[in-house]
Structures are given as C-alpha cells and as structure tokens.
Scaffold this motif. Structure first.
Motif, short mmCIF file in Angstrom:
data_model
loop_
_atom_site.label_atom_id
_atom_site.label_comp_id
_atom_site.label_asym_id
_atom_site.label_seq_id
_atom_site.Cartn_x
_atom_site.Cartn_y
_atom_site.Cartn_z
N LEU A 59 34.55 -93.78 55.01
CA LEU A 59 34.01 -92.41 55.15
C LEU A 59 33.29 -92.00 53.73
CD1 LEU A 59 32.70 -89.95 56.78
CD2 LEU A 59 35.02 -89.06 56.77
N ALA A 60 34.37 -92.00 52.99
CA ALA A 60 34.29 -91.97 51.78
C ALA A 60 32.54 -92.69 51.13
CB ALA A 60 34.99 -91.95 50.77
N VAL A 61 32.84 -93.62 51.61
CA VAL A 61 31.86 -94.89 50.61
C VAL A 61 30.41 -94.68 51.36
CG1 VAL A 61 31.49 -97.18 50.76
CG2 VAL A 61 33.77 -96.41 50.02
N SER A 62 30.67 -94.34 52.92
CA SER A 62 29.30 -94.29 53.92
C SER A 62 29.01 -92.84 53.20
CB SER A 62 29.62 -94.46 55.42
OG SER A 62 30.37 -92.97 55.93
N VAL A 63 29.48 -91.60 52.41
CA VAL A 63 28.96 -90.78 53.20
C VAL A 63 28.23 -90.76 51.45
CG1 VAL A 63 28.81 -88.05 51.91
CG2 VAL A 63 29.94 -89.25 54.35
N HIS A 64 29.18 -91.49 50.31
CA HIS A 64 28.96 -90.97 47.71
C HIS A 64 27.94 -92.20 48.10
CE1 HIS A 64 30.40 -86.89 48.71
NE2 HIS A 64 31.63 -87.70 49.01
N PHE A 65 28.46 -92.98 48.28
CA PHE A 65 27.54 -94.35 47.84
C PHE A 65 25.80 -94.68 47.89
CE2 PHE A 65 27.42 -99.15 46.91
CZ PHE A 65 27.55 -99.01 45.69
N ARG A 66 25.90 -94.34 46.38
CA ARG A 66 24.33 -94.82 46.31
C ARG A 66 23.57 -95.45 45.24
NH1 ARG A 66 25.52 -91.75 50.36
NH2 ARG A 66 24.30 -89.57 50.75
N LYS A 67 22.65 -96.04 45.92
CA LYS A 67 21.88 -96.61 44.70
C LYS A 67 21.76 -96.45 43.25
CE LYS A 67 18.18 -99.65 47.93
NZ LYS A 67 16.94 -100.04 48.23
N ALA B 4 24.31 -90.53 39.70
CA ALA B 4 23.23 -89.14 39.81
C ALA B 4 24.83 -88.45 39.81
CB ALA B 4 22.42 -89.58 40.51
N SER B 5 25.89 -88.59 40.86
CA SER B 5 26.46 -87.65 40.86
C SER B 5 27.96 -87.98 40.69
CB SER B 5 25.93 -87.84 42.34
OG SER B 5 26.16 -88.30 43.60
N TRP B 6 28.73 -86.74 40.70
CA TRP B 6 29.94 -87.66 40.19
C TRP B 6 30.98 -88.99 41.72
CZ3 TRP B 6 34.76 -86.88 42.65
CH2 TRP B 6 34.38 -85.71 42.93
N PRO B 7 30.49 -88.17 43.14
CA PRO B 7 31.14 -88.52 43.68
C PRO B 7 30.75 -90.06 44.24
CG PRO B 7 30.36 -86.85 44.98
CD PRO B 7 29.93 -86.56 43.22
N SER B 8 29.50 -90.42 44.28
CA SER B 8 29.19 -91.97 43.91
C SER B 8 29.86 -92.78 42.98
CB SER B 8 27.17 -91.41 43.89
OG SER B 8 27.01 -90.98 44.83
N ALA B 9 29.23 -91.92 41.89
CA ALA B 9 30.36 -93.18 40.34
C ALA B 9 31.46 -92.91 40.19
CB ALA B 9 30.32 -91.98 39.37
N TRP B 10 32.04 -92.13 41.44
CA TRP B 10 33.57 -92.41 41.57
C TRP B 10 33.82 -93.12 42.51
CZ3 TRP B 10 38.07 -92.02 39.58
CH2 TRP B 10 39.53 -91.15 40.63
N VAL B 11 33.58 -93.64 43.47
CA VAL B 11 33.07 -94.50 44.68
C VAL B 11 32.48 -96.25 43.79
CG1 VAL B 11 31.77 -95.64 46.80
CG2 VAL B 11 32.44 -93.34 46.52
N ALA B 12 31.54 -96.24 43.45
CA ALA B 12 31.24 -97.02 42.91
C ALA B 12 32.40 -97.80 41.64
CB ALA B 12 30.03 -96.88 41.70
#
Length: 421
Positions: A340-348, A352-360
């Motif tokens: 769920l965390a990856v599907s919600v927050h992972f972006r190209k 651009a946001s700390w959750p996406s950076a954290w997931v990457a």
C-alpha cells in the motif's frame, strides 16, 4: 473494486516466488531451526516405518518407549510420510509441500489485497510476499508455518468473499482454511480479530445475530478443541511432547513479566521483525503504510491483523522471544501495508515529496538487504558447517539400525534424524 492485479503481474510474482524458493531446494535439513525440521521429517518417516496410524505420531528420541508424542495436528507430516512410503525417502518432499503452500499464500494475498486496497497495492504486496528473505527461507523449510499462513490468508480471502458475495463455497473454504491453521498452530485463532473487523464493516453489530457466523466459529474451534484434547491424552500416556509445557505461566505462554519488558518487544519487533524478516528498508515501508492519513475500513483489516500478531506474540511470550519463526505471523499484513505504501506514494518525480523520496530510498535499499539476509540463512545449511552432520555420520558408521544411542545434543534431534537412529 477489482479483486486482483492483472493476470500477467500475478503470474510474474508467482514465478519470482517459485524461483527464489527453488534455490537450494535440495539442501539437507541443517541450519536455522534444523531441530524442528528434523523432528517433522522423522515423524513422517516413522509413519512410513511403523504404519500410518494418524493419531499416533512418533519421534526418534523416544528411547525404548513408543516414541508417540504430543504435538500439533500432524497432517503435514502424514502427507510427507505417504510420499516416503510411495516414492522412497527424500528430504525435498517436505520442502516442496511448503513451497507450494507459500505460492498459494502469495496468490491468495494478492487477491485479498486487490479486494481491500486495490490492484496496484496487490502487485506490490505480492512482490514483497515473494521476496521477504526469512519468509522465503521458511517457505522452503520442513515446517508447518507455510501451510498455516496459507490457511490464514486463504481463510480470510474466503471470508471476505462470502461476506460480499454470499457464496457458500467461499464460506466453507474460509472455515476449512482457518480451521486448518488453528489445528497446525493454536495461536492462529488470533485471526479472529481481522475476521471481526471484516464482519463489522459489512454488518455492524448485527453480525452477532447471524447463525452462519456462529456456525463458522464452531467449525473453526471444534476441530482444534478435539485434536488438542487428544494430544493431552498422548502426553499423559507416553510423556513426550513437541509443544513444551503448556501450563499457564510455566513455558510458552502466560509470562507477563517478560511480555511487559522492553527487552521482549525490542527483540520481537526490531531485532527480529525489522532487522531480519522485513529488513530495515522494508520496515521503513511498513511504517509508512501504517501511518497513512486515513485508515479507511478496508485498510483497518490489515492493521487489525498486525494487532492480532502482536497480541499472539504477547500471549506466547516465551515462544516468540526464543524463536524467530514466530514472527512469521506478521508477514502477510506487513506485505500488504508495504505494498500500500509503495502504490500510494511512489511517483516518477519521487523527489517532489518526502513520502515518495522515502519509498524510493527504501526500494533501492531493500533488494540488496533482502538478498544478503537470505544468503546468510542458506549458508548455515552447508554440511561442512554443521557439527550435527558430522556426528550423524559417525553414529551411522559405528552403530546399527535399531540401536539405541545417547547423544549429548542439547535436545537437538538433527544427528538422530540424519543417522536414522
């Protein structure tokens, strides 16, 4: 909402899971928890040798007695014993039964996550269920945990399907899966908490007025009550047990002082679950999945399962503290929330946001961490590293089949199993 990810993605996750579990799939029963694996394999072999009396499982360390032992429901060991009798004795039968059960669990988890969290989360949940290092290791071990997890995930999927669609087949599949899990490990009854969340979401308090719900509870509880009352009779008759001392406060359960200590929760949640089962990057994804801003009713079932695993760990404090495979209870909900965390927050544009950076960051760090952890577990299966393997060969060379031997092995039957003594 779609009940599953796209078929090619589901097939890809199953093939990935199979490839990882097939690696080292013919290894001898050595390494982490070899004592438990060898006990299970010995019980299977003794079914083939002494006759297929299902109600009387036998271990190798019974001395000159019967060897009949109190234990969990031995359907897994009996199945291996049937293969031993039909095809000859090989360690890999048990491994591949476990592998097939784990593939079923991956598939059922993806279906259930698809129903509750959506297809993208289901794909990622399947990826983590396929690759979490110690789950991969125990998915190919001669142990009942893989079958228990299949029963839990498949049972929860069947229960959710029955609530939404009313199919009788789903009802019976759910009851069978969860009843089997409870027979294999009584602590699996903690799955009642996520079942309650699913039922409450669908029917509210009226669920307790439905006869089918009470019938479901009886179908799950009565078989476990029957088997474990019989196992007590075996203990009283033959004085051997694989389950430890189940009297309150003496061994595995009821140790509230240990449960209330920081030492216990540090070991269970951080040293075991975070560091070994999920790896620290995977634990970072779980943490993000647990703090999403809304949990809605569909997310709550996974949080309830995590809570149920924590409650089970607290009740079985000594067992959870001593054995790392007790943390496998956390794996299905952890994989779902990581997905769920990856599907919600992972972006190209992950920066651009700390959750996406954290997931990457966590995704990049996860694969090498998981690979290293799995390789470390498999390394212990090398015969050259095992004193028990050397002792077994010495026993086999210096004694005859049927001889009674005394082995100073700290209650580890690995040498007895490999020596067939």
């Amino acid at each position: 909402m779609s009940a599953a990810p796209r078929r090619p993605r589901a097939v890809a996750m199953l093939l990935l899971a199979l490839a990882l579990r097939a690696f080292h799939g013919g290894a001898p029963l050595l390494g982490t928890n070899a004592w438990r694996q060898c006990d299970n394999a010995a019980i299977a072999r003794n079914y083939a040798v002494h006759g297929y009396r299902f109600l009387e499982p036998r271990v190798d360390w019974g001395g000159d007695g019967s060897g009949v032992v109190q234990m969990e429901f031995p359907v897994y060991q009996y199945a291996i014993g049937l293969l031993d009798g039909l095809l000859g004795e090989h360690d890999w039968y048990g491994r591949w039964i476990s592998i097939l059960c784990s593939l079923g669990a991956v598939w059922c988890l993806m279906r259930l996550v698809g129903r509750t969290l959506g297809p993208p989360a289901a794909t990622w949940a399947g990826f983590f269920m396929a690759t979490l290092p110690l789950y991969v290791y125990y998915s190919r071990a001669v142990m009942v945990e893989s079958a228990m997890i299949l029963g839990l995930v498949g049972g929860l999927l069947g229960f959710a399907t029955w609530l939404e669609e009313g199919r009788p087949g789903s009802f019976w599949a759910a009851a069978l899966g969860i009843a089997l899990a409870a027979l294999l490990k009584p602590v699996a009854l903690a799955i009642g908490l996520p079942l309650l969340v699913l039922g409450w979401r669908r029917h509210g308090g009226a669920m307790f007025l439905r006869p089918a719900v009470w019938g479901f509870a009886l179908l799950v509880i009565l078989p476990a009550a029957w088997w474990y009352s019989w196992s007590v009779r075996l203990l009283e008759r033959d004085h051997l047990t694989l389950m430890g001392d189940w009297r309150y406060g003496t061994d595995k359960w009821g140790d509230w002082r240990l449960m209330a200590s920081w030492r216990f929760w540090n070991r269970v949640l951080f040293q075991r679950l975070a560091e070994k089962h999920l790896t620290w990057p995977g634990f970072g994804l779980l943490a993000l999945g647990c703090v999403l801003p809304r949990p809605g009713p569909r997310e709550r079932v996974w949080l309830a399962w995590l809570a149920a695993a924590a409650i089970a760990s607290a009740l079985m404090a000594q067992g959870a503290f001593q054995h790392e495979h007790y943390q496998l209870w956390f794996i299905p909900p952890a994989a779902a929330l990581m997905g769920l965390a990856v599907s919600v927050h992972f972006r190209k544009k992950f920066w651009a946001s700390w959750p996406s950076a954290w997931v990457a960051f966590c995704l990049v760090a996860y694969l090498p961490a998981a690979g290293w952890r799995y390789a470390a577990a498999c390394e212990l299966e090398q015969p050259d590293e095992s004193a028990a393997w050397r002792v077994a060969h010495l026993l086999a060379a210096t004694t005859r089949p049927g001889d009674l031997v005394v082995a100073l092995d700290d209650h580890d039957p690995t040498d007895l199993y490999h020596a067939h003594r």
